[in-house]
Design an enzyme around this catalytic site. Structure first.
Site, PDB file in Angstrom:
ATOM      1  N   ASP A 154       4.129   8.434   6.724  1.00 13.45           N
ATOM      2  CA  ASP A 154       2.806   8.514   6.134  1.00 13.45           C
ATOM      3  C   ASP A 154       2.789   9.751   5.224  1.00 13.45           C
ATOM      4  OD1 ASP A 154       0.239   7.969   5.393  1.00 13.45           O
ATOM      5  OD2 ASP A 154      -0.548   7.722   7.422  1.00 13.45           O
TER       6      ASP A 154
HETATM    7  C1  BGC Z   1      -2.786   6.816   4.674  1.00 17.13           C
HETATM    8  C2  BGC Z   1      -1.944   5.585   4.433  1.00 17.13           C
HETATM    9  C3  BGC Z   1      -1.807   5.331   2.952  1.00 17.13           C
HETATM   10  C4  BGC Z   1      -1.225   6.557   2.292  1.00 17.13           C
HETATM   11  C5  BGC Z   1      -1.025   6.415   0.794  1.00 17.13           C
HETATM   12  C6  BGC Z   1      -2.270   8.005   3.886  1.00 17.13           C
HETATM   13  O1  BGC Z   1      -3.125   9.094   4.007  1.00 17.13           O
HETATM   14  O2  BGC Z   1      -2.822   7.121   6.046  1.00 17.13           O
HETATM   15  O3  BGC Z   1      -2.498   4.469   5.063  1.00 17.13           O
HETATM   16  O4  BGC Z   1      -1.015   4.207   2.708  1.00 17.13           O
HETATM   17  O5  BGC Z   1      -2.105   7.662   2.531  1.00 17.13           O
HETATM   18  O6  BGC Z   1      -2.221   6.369   0.122  1.00 17.13           O
END
Ligand code: BGC
Length: 687
Positions: free
Chosen positions: A256
Site C-alpha cells: 500500500d
Molecule cells: C489506499 C489504497 C489505494 C492507494 C493508491 C492508499 O492510501 O489505501 O487503497 O489504492 O492509496 O491510491
C-alpha cells in the site's frame, strides 16, 4: 490524535491527484514488450535493473496513473496503475454505486459486468493495473472504508470479488486489496491486529483465497496495518507461507502507498514484490542488501519474474478507446446496479409512489440536491454529470409535482406545504466528511452509527406533519434507525448510488423497478449489540464472531438482519432438497422452489446457511454458504440451485494446518435473510 491527522495531511496531495483533466484527452500509447521470454529477460538484467522493477517510479501521477519504471534497453514497459473500486480515478469516468451497494445486489453476474466496465475504462485511460477490488471483511459498520467492500460475510465477499476480478481482467490486471485484516481506518498505518490462526483462516482470508484461486487475480496489495506483530508488507506468514506457497499465487504483491513499506530486508524476504509508489525502502537499499548477502538474489529473481509475467499479461489485453469512457451503456449499467442495490427496509404501503397521481411530492433535505457518490479518498471517481435525488424524482414525477424543502429546520411555509403534499421523501445520511479513507481531515471511521442530531430532528419534524413520510438513507454502511424509524412510513437504504443514482432512486420509489437489494451488513438495533470498535488503540484483537455471527450467538435482535430486504411483491419458499455428501463430491447441492405469490414481478435472494449439529470446536451459530438471486413474474415458480462447496463445512485445524470436515450431521437452513429461515434440512457426513 490518529496518525492520519499529521502524516497523510502532510503529503503533497496535489501530486496524488494531478492532471485529472488532461487524462480525458490523452490517448494511451499501446503497451510495448520485447520479444524475449520472461526467463530470458531476467537472465539479461543487471541487479540494478531488476531492483528498479521492484518499486514505483514516483509519488506523482502521470495522467492520473501511478507508473512503475520502464526499461528502454530491454523494452520492458512498466505498469500503469489506477484506482479504484467504484470506477476509474482518472479524468472523468463512470461513477458506479459503491461496492457496499453492489454487495447488496447479491448478484455476481451483474458484478462481473461492473468489473468489465471499470476495467474497460481503466484500459481506455491507459492503465494496465486497476487497484481494485477492495475485499476486506467489514468487521464493524463504523469502519470508514466500509463502503469500499462487499459486506460482512466471507462467502458474499468471495463471490462478488471473484466476479469483479474476472470481469475486470478481460481488460486490465486487477489488484485485490488490502491483504489482510484491514478493517479500521483511523489507525491503519500502525495498528497491530492480533488474530488467532483459526479466525484468520476461516473469517478474514477465505475470500482472498477464492479471488486468487477462482478469480486468478494478477496482483495483491498488502495492507498498511500489522498482523500479529508484523506489518502486512513484511509479514512472511501472510505473503510467503499462505499466499504464495499454500495458495500457489503466481502473481505479484505490491505494497500500500507511501507508508506501507517499513523494512527492506524483511519486506523482500517476506515476498513483497513491488514497493509503491516509489523506492523508499527498496531501490538502491535493496540492491545493497542483495550485495551484502542479506537478501538472496533468488528472491529478487522470483519477484522480477512475477512482475514481468504480469506486465506481459497486461500488455496482451485488447486496447479500449478513450471515447468509450462514460458510455451510455456504462451509465445504464450504473443505473441498473443502483436500483438493484437499494434495500427496502420498511414499507406500510406508502411505496411505491403513484406515478400517475397529481399530488405533490416534497423532497426534503439538503442532501436531496446533491449527488452523493461516496468517499473522496483513493476510491473517488469524478463523473461528467451525476443525477441528484431531486433531479431524478422531478424527472420521474414531473417538475410541477416536485418541491424541494432543503431544511434542516422547517419554516412555517414548509410546514404548510408538508401538510398538503401526497408524500414527503426525506433524503438524509452521510458523506465524505463523516466516513471514508482517512486523508487530511476528511473521512476516517465513524464515532457513532446514528445519523446527525439535525437529520434525526428533520425526520421527526417531517413525519409529524406529512401524510406519508419516506426516508431514503445515503451512507456506506449500517445506520442505527431505532430513535426515529417507528414514526415513518417507509425506509430505503440507497447507499452511495453513483452517476445515475437519482434516476435509480426515482425508479424504485415510483415502482418502475423493484428495490432489488438485500443487506450485505447487519443493521444493529443498538451499536452496543456489536463487538466494540476501537479506532484509536495501536493494538486491537479481532475475535471469531462479528456481524450476524455475533448477533446470532449473543441473541441480540438486529433492527434489520444480514440478508434482509423487502420487495413490492411476496415470495414463498418450499420443497427444500439436499443432495447427500460423499468425500468425492465437491459440492452439496441444495434446491428449493421459489414462488412469487404477489401481483408484481420481483426478485428474491435465496440464502442457505450451514452449521454442524455438534462440533468439537467453537462454531458460529450459522454461516452463509450459498445464495442465488432469482427474478420471477407474478405467480411464477422456479426451482433454484445453491451449491454449497464441501470445504466450506470445514474448520481450520491449527495443529495440522488442514481444513477438517468433522463427521456428523450438518444443518442447512434456507430462507430470505439470516433471521428468516423457514426451511431446514440435514446432511450426514461420514467419517
Ligand atoms: C489506499 C489504497 C489505494 C492507494 C493508491 C492508499 O492510501 O489505501 O487503497 O489504492 O492509496 O491510491
Amino acid at each position: 490524535m490518529p496518525l492520519r491527522r499529521h502524516a497523510l495531511a502532510a503529503l503533497p496531495l496535489v501530486l496524488l491527484s494531478s492532471c485529472a483533466d488532461d487524462a480525458a484527452e490523452a490517448p494511451p500509447e499501446p503497451p510495448r514488450f520485447g520479444r524475449a521470454s520472461v526467463a530470458e529477460l531476467v537472465a539479461a538484467m543487471t541487479l540494478d535493473e531488476k531492483v528498479e522493477q521492484m518499486a514505483g517510479a514516483s509519488i506523482a501521477t502521470v495522467n492520473d496513473l501511478y507508473l512503475t519504471p520502464a526499461n528502454e534497453r530491454l523494452d520492458i514497459p512498466g505498469f500503469r496503475m489506477v484506482d479504484g473500486p467504484r470506477g476509474v480515478r482518472a479524468g472523468k469516468a463512470t461513477a458506479f454505486p459503491v461496492p457496499a451497494a453492489r454487495g447488496a445486489t447479491w448478484d455476481p453476474e451483474l458484478e462481473r459486468e461492473v468489473g468489465r466496465a471499470i476495467g474497460w475504462e481503466a484500459n481506455a485511460r491507459g492503465a494496465t493495473v486497476l487497484l481494485a477490488p477492495t475485499i476486506n471483511l467489514l468487521r464493524h459498520p463504523a469502519w470508514g472504508r466500509a463502503q469500499e467492500t462487499y459486506g460482512e460475510d466471507t462467502t458474499l465477499l468471495g463471490a462478488m470479488g471473484t466476479a469483479f476480478v474476472q470481469g475486470a481482467q478481460e481488460n486490465v490486471l486487477a489488484c485485490a486489496k488490502h491483504f489482510a485484516a484491514n478493517s479500521i481506518e483511523d489507525t491503519r498505518m500502525e495498528v497491530d491486529v492480533t488474530i488467532d490462526e483459526r479466525t484468520l483462516r476461516e473469517v478474514y482470508l477465505p475470500h482472498f483465497k477464492r479471488v486468487v484461486q477462482d478469480g486468478r487475480v494478477a496482483c495483491v496489495m498488502s495492507a498498511y496495518n500489522k498482523v500479529n506483530g508484523a506489518y502486512a508488507s513484511e509479514n512472511a506468514h501472510l505473503l510467503r507461507d499462505v499466499l504464495k506457497t499454500e495458495w500457489a499465487f503466481p502473481g505479484f504483491v505490491i505494497s500500500d502507498w507511501v507508508f506501507g513499506t517499513h523494512n527492506t530486508v524483511q519486506a523482500a524476504q517476506a515476498g513483497l514484490d513491488i514497493e509503491m509508489p516509489f523506492a523508499n525502502h527498496y531501490g538502491p537499499a535493496l540492491a545493497d542488501a542483495v550485495r551484502a548477502g542479506e537478501v538472496p538474489e533468488a528472491v529478487v529473481d522470483d519477484a522480477v519474474t512475477r512482475i514481468l509475467s504480469g506486465q506481459m499479461e497486461g500488455s496482451a489485453k485488447p486496447m479500449a478507446h478513450p471515447g468509450d469512457v462514460e458510455s451510455a451503456a456504462h451509465r445504464e449499467l450504473a443505473r441498473t446496479v443502483a436500483a438493484r442495490s437499494m434495500v427496502l427496509l420498511e414499507n406500510d404501503g406508502a411505496l411505491p409512489l403513484d406515478p400517475a397521481s397529481a399530488g405533490k411530492i416534497a423532497v426534503v433535505g439538503s442532501l436531496a440536491a446533491v449527488a452523493r457518490l461516496g468517499d473522496e479518498g483513493s476510491s473517488a471517481v469524478t463523473p461528467t454529470t451525476a443525477v441528484t435525488p431531486l433531479d431524478g424524482i422531478a424527472a420521474r414525477a414531473g417538475a410541477s409535482r416536485t418541491v424541494h424543502v432543503p431544511g434542516p429546520t422547517l419554516t412555517a411555509a414548509d410546514e404548510a406545504l408538508l401538510a398538503s403534499v401526497e408524500a414527503a421523501v426525506v433524503v438524509v445520511g452521510l458523506g465524505p466528511e463523516d466516513e471514508g479513507e482517512a486523508i487530511g481531515m476528511n473521512g476516517g471511521d465513524r464515532d457513532s452509527l446514528r445519523l446527525s442530531a439535525e437529520d434525526e430532528a428533520l425526520i421527526a419534524d417531517v413525519a409529524a406533519i406529512a401524510p406519508r413520510t419516506v426516508v431514503v438513507l445515503e451512507a456506506g454502511s449500517a445506520i442505527v434507525v431505532r430513535p426515529w424509524v417507528d414514526g415513518v412510513n417507509a425506509l430505503v437504504m440507497a447507499w452511495y448510488p453513483g452517476s445515475e443514482g437519482g434516476h435509480a432512486m426515482a425508479d424504485v420509489l415510483f415502482g418502475v423497478t423493484e428495490p432489488g437489494g438485500r443487506l450485505p451488513v447487519s443493521f444493529p438495533r443498538d451499536e452496543a449489540d456489536l463487538p466494540a470498535f476501537d479506532h484509536t488503540s495501536p493494538a486491537v484483537t479481532y475475535g471469531f464472531l462479528h456481524g450476524y455471527r455475533h448477533l446470532d450467538a449473543s441473541g441480540a435482535e438486529p433492527e434489520y438482519p444480514f440478508g434482509f430486504g423487502l420487495s413490492y411483491t411476496t415470495f414463498t419458499l418450499t420443497n427444500l432438497q439436499v443432495s447427500g455428501f460423499s468425500p468425492a463430491d465437491r459440492d452439496i447441492i441444495v434446491t428449493v422452489d421459489v414462488t412469487n405469490t404477489g401481483t408484481r414481478a420481483g426478485a428474491e435472494v435465496v440464502q442457505a446457511y450451514v452449521h454442524p449439529a455438534a462440533s468439537a470446536v467453537q462454531r458460529a451459530p450459522r454461516d452463509l454458504r450459498g445464495f442465488t438471486r432469482v427474478e420471477l413474474a407474478p405467480g411464477e415458480t422456479a426451482t433454484v440451485t445453491l451449491p454449497i462447496p464441501a470445504p466450506s463445512l470445514a474448520y481450520f485445524e491449527v495443529a495440522t494446518g488442514e481444513l477438517v470436515i468433522e463427521p456428523g450431521t450438518y444443518v442447512i437452513e434456507v430462507g430470505s435473510s439470516s433471521r428468516d429461515l423457514p426451511l431446514t434440512a440435514t446432511v450426514d457426513v461420514g467419517g
